[in-house]
Design a protein around this motif. Structure first.
Motif, PDB file in Angstrom:
ATOM      1  N   GLU A 131      17.251 -31.439 -66.203  1.00 49.14           N
ATOM      2  CA  GLU A 131      16.787 -30.722 -65.527  1.00 49.14           C
ATOM      3  C   GLU A 131      17.508 -30.989 -64.263  1.00 49.14           C
ATOM      4  N   ILE A 132      18.797 -31.983 -64.229  1.00 48.43           N
ATOM      5  CA  ILE A 132      19.553 -31.590 -63.343  1.00 48.43           C
ATOM      6  C   ILE A 132      20.459 -30.285 -62.818  1.00 48.43           C
ATOM      7  N   VAL A 133      20.514 -29.931 -63.813  1.00 49.04           N
ATOM      8  CA  VAL A 133      22.045 -28.065 -64.537  1.00 49.04           C
ATOM      9  C   VAL A 133      20.748 -27.464 -64.056  1.00 49.04           C
ATOM     10  N   ARG A 134      19.500 -27.203 -64.747  1.00 45.01           N
ATOM     11  CA  ARG A 134      18.427 -25.990 -64.473  1.00 45.01           C
ATOM     12  C   ARG A 134      18.114 -26.456 -62.528  1.00 45.01           C
ATOM     13  N   GLN A 135      18.145 -27.153 -62.323  1.00 46.12           N
ATOM     14  CA  GLN A 135      17.947 -27.052 -60.596  1.00 46.12           C
ATOM     15  C   GLN A 135      18.596 -27.068 -59.794  1.00 46.12           C
ATOM     16  N   LEU A 136      20.172 -27.543 -60.001  1.00 48.59           N
ATOM     17  CA  LEU A 136      21.804 -26.682 -59.745  1.00 48.59           C
ATOM     18  C   LEU A 136      21.949 -25.276 -60.037  1.00 48.59           C
ATOM     19  N   GLY A 137      21.816 -24.497 -61.610  1.00 51.56           N
ATOM     20  CA  GLY A 137      21.887 -23.407 -61.174  1.00 51.56           C
ATOM     21  C   GLY A 137      23.104 -23.241 -62.106  1.00 51.56           C
ATOM     22  N   ASN A 138      24.444 -24.465 -62.007  1.00 53.65           N
ATOM     23  CA  ASN A 138      25.099 -23.828 -63.378  1.00 53.65           C
ATOM     24  C   ASN A 138      25.282 -25.463 -63.818  1.00 53.65           C
ATOM     25  N   PRO A 139      26.175 -25.288 -64.723  1.00 52.72           N
ATOM     26  CA  PRO A 139      26.199 -26.624 -65.363  1.00 52.72           C
ATOM     27  C   PRO A 139      26.974 -27.658 -65.010  1.00 52.72           C
ATOM     28  N   ILE A 140      27.458 -28.880 -65.405  1.00 55.37           N
ATOM     29  CA  ILE A 140      27.537 -30.449 -64.573  1.00 55.37           C
ATOM     30  C   ILE A 140      29.021 -31.034 -65.333  1.00 55.37           C
ATOM     31  N   VAL A 141      29.911 -30.788 -64.728  1.00 53.91           N
ATOM     32  CA  VAL A 141      31.229 -31.220 -65.657  1.00 53.91           C
ATOM     33  C   VAL A 141      30.831 -32.707 -65.877  1.00 53.91           C
ATOM     34  N   SER A 142      31.291 -33.145 -66.923  1.00 50.12           N
ATOM     35  CA  SER A 142      30.771 -35.127 -67.515  1.00 50.12           C
ATOM     36  C   SER A 142      31.797 -35.364 -68.838  1.00 50.12           C
TER      37      SER A 142
END
Length: 206
Positions: A131-142
């Protein structure tokens, strides 16, 4: 000091996820749950945040092996070269799930990773992360957060994670106890799949 926020994985609150996304968009670092161990992540498009993570991990940003957390396979084409049908079938079988797949990087990689020929991609089976990635609209680096404890490699208790990391990051999500087994890493960038690390994901999917 970091904010400590409780989010229930069964039904992540839209408002709580929006709070996390705001922190990420402002260049903040977030510790969040996945389907394996807790991860430390930032917005893939924010150079300053990427540099902060690299500093915390004690690595040079351009040499860092961070994973890209994606919402689904549609993000692949942004950062990965065209892949063949056999590779795509493996990804479809395994994801979302506890795997990190190493794939050939495309020319569209963020400038910080331009020199890399491969990228590690994850689509975790965890509703909070997705959900975080969906709402952010792009990937997160982890990157996974390790523990200095010789017995336990990964901290699973969010409160202990907060205690330890509260002065290094901007937000710690309590999404319940994490796992202490990392993802299975499979390299799909060559002719044949190679298992780099056997973790939580079953290698029988190959």
């Amino acid at each position: 000091m970091a904010e400590f926020i409780k989010i229930y994985p069964d039904n992540p609150s839209e408002a709580a996820i929006a709070k996390v996304v705001k922190v990420l968009k402002e260049g903040g670092l977030v510790i969040y749950p996945t389907d394996t161990v807790y991860g430390l992540g930032c917005d893939i498009t924010n150079t300053k945040a990427l540099e902060r993570i690299a500093r915390i991990k004690g690595v040079k940003l351009e040499k860092a092996n961070f994973s890209f957390i994606c919402h689904d396979l549609s993000n692949l084409s942004d950062y990965v070269k065209q892949i063949d049908t056999a590779t795509f079938k493996i990804l479809k079988r395994a994801l979302p799930g506890p795997y990190t797949f190493i794939l050939p990087g495309s020319t569209n990689l963020p400038k910080e990773f331009k020199k890399k020929t491969t990228v590690g991609m994850r689509v975790p089976d965890n509703s909070i992360a997705l959900e975080i990635v969906r709402q952010l609209g792009n990937p997160i680096v982890s990157t996974s957060i390790h523990d200095e404890d010789e017995v336990i490699e990964y901290t699973t208790d969010p409160e202990l994670i907060f205690e330890k990391w509260q002065n290094c990051v901007d937000m710690v999500i309590d999404g319940g106890y994490g796992d202490n087994t990392a993802s299975t890493i499979i390299d799909l960038s060559g002719q044949e799949p190679i298992v780099i690390r056997e973790g939580k994901g079953d290698v029988d999917i190959l």
